[in-house]
Structure formats: C-alpha cells, structure tokens
Design a protein around this motif. Structure first.
Motif: not given
Length: 274
Positions: A40-41, A45, A66, A70, A80, A84, A86
C-alpha cells in the motif's frame, strides 16, 4: 550468517531490491526480518509480496495495519480507500497464493531477547505474553472463522488491554496494539488520533517506548514514519525502522549483530500522508 531487519516497504519494490543488493543478502545464508506493511501507498505492492514470498524461509515477517487492510479488502468484505494502491494485488492471477502467505504471518517474531512487531509493545506485556497473544490471532486467521474475524476487525474499542477480554474484543485489542499503537497513557490506554512526531500526542499520552518496562528486551518496530527512525527519550532498548520510503524518505535495514544501518533513498514520494 547475518540477520537484517528492514522497515516498512509500502510497495517500494525497487528500493527493496536495491537494499538487498547493497547488503549482499543471500537467502541461503542470511535471515531477513520484515517489520510489516509490505503493501500500500507505494508503487508496487504486488512485486513486494512476490519478492518476500520468493525468499522463502529466509524471511520472517509480521503483519502491519496496511497488510490487514489488504486482507480485509480481499477477504473481509472491506472496501479500498481513495489513496490505496492495492488494486494490482487484488487483480493478480496469483492473488490467492499471495494472500494465503500473507494471512499466515504472525504479529510478533522473537529470537532470544529480540522482539519484532509492527507498531511496538505495551509496557505491561512480557515477551511470553505477546508471543501467546500473537499466536491467538494467527490461529484465528488460519481457522474457519477468519472471514468473520476480518469483517469485525476494524474499530478503536476496547482501547485498553485487560486480561479478562475475550472474543472479538480481545483479538481486536491485540491487533490494534501490535499494528496501530503510537501513543498510550500510563495505564496503557491507546490513542488513535495522533500520528505525527512524539510531541503531537494528546495531553496525558506519550509514545509507548517512553514508558519503562520491568524486563529489558530489544524491540524492533516500524509503523511510525514521522519518527524518521529516531526514538527520543526512549526508556527501553528500541529501534524504529520506518523511515518513510513511500513518502520520499528512505528504506532502512538494521544489522542485528552490529547495529549498523544501511539506507536506500526513496525513488519517488507519494502524495498522501501515512
């Protein structure tokens, strides 16, 4: 053989690979402790999850908030958020294998007097207790009720540990302590409103590592990028490893034997706060 602990990846795969190269990391010889929030971020990922899983038994990883986010989005009916990153994980052809791997991770890793959790450790908890509590959550995540657990996970209450807690309140409190904690009061009550530096806590609250303990473990944690790897006025042996790679900082590795830190600068900064 060397053991390295690495701070929050947050999807910063390129920096992760560069850091492993700088360490001359050999999964057949060395061990890698990952302090959680693999995802995340940051930009990749999916690659971070694949890399961590690929390294096999060399990796010892704890779950971060985080990572739980998920799992809740994938298997607990959660949604989400706007910022995010993800979606690539949720749409990946190997998502179920990666999610199974992530869901099987503990909340605490211990070796001798070293203890790693994502957010820290309550001063009221001993090492044996935190290992047992981590195992309770891990067993729930591995059981038939894991979906119900993930659906009920979010919440700020109870905000103080009590040995008499049971059921979902007990499990939620354990997860909140080990993956979300920053500021506590002298009785161990958690505050979830402040997330900046040590001086940003509300009246009566201080960073958890500024409270003394009866024992003397060496604690490793991430989660708190605003600390920039520093733990001022710490009353315990502690190393903060989240140095904000996804926010333009760096990715940090700590050699547990020598105490040496190796850092790789971030390649890009995110537009959102941690």
């Amino acid at each position: 053989m060397s053991t390295y602990a690495i701070g929050d990846l947050h999807g910063c795969h390129a920096e992760f690979v560069t850091l492993l190269e700088q360490l001359s990391f050999d999964p057949g010889r060395d061990a890698l402790w990952l302090v959680g929030d693999l995802v995340n971020r940051g930009p990749d990922s999916l690659a971070c999850l694949r890399e961590a899983e690929r390294l096999g038994s060399a990796v010892h990883c704890v779950l971060g908030n985080h990572d739980f986010h998920l799992l809740v989005a994938a298997r607990g009916g959660g949604k989400l958020k706007k910022n995010d990153s993800l979606k690539t994980v949720l749409e990946a052809p190997d998502r179920e294998r990666l999610l199974d791997w992530l869901q099987s991770r503990p909340l605490a890793v211990r070796q001798d007097d070293w203890l790693m959790t994502h957010a820290g450790l309550l001063p009221q908890w001993g090492l044996d207790q935190v290992e047992a509590l981590s195992q309770e959550v891990q067993a729930t995540l591995a059981g038939e009720q894991s979906g119900d657990f993930l659906r009920q996970l979010y919440g700020n209450h109870p905000d103080r540990w009590d040995d008499a807690l049971d059921g979902m309140d007990r499990l939620r409190c354990v997860v909140n302590v080990l993956t979300r904690m920053r500021f506590i009061d002298p009785e161990g009550r958690l505050d979830f409103t402040a997330n900046q530096g040590p001086a940003s806590g509300p009246p009566g609250f201080a960073p958890w590592f500024q409270f003394p303990r009866k024992d003397d473990p060496h604690l490793l944690f991430g989660h708190w990028a605003a600390l920039e790897g520093r733990t001022l006025d710490a009353r315990v042996r502690v190393d903060a490893l989240d140095t904000g790679c996804a926010w333009g900082g760096s990715l940090t590795a700590l050699d547990l034997a020598t105490g040496e830190r190796t850092r790789v600068p971030s390649r890009a900064s995110a537009e959102v706060a941690p």
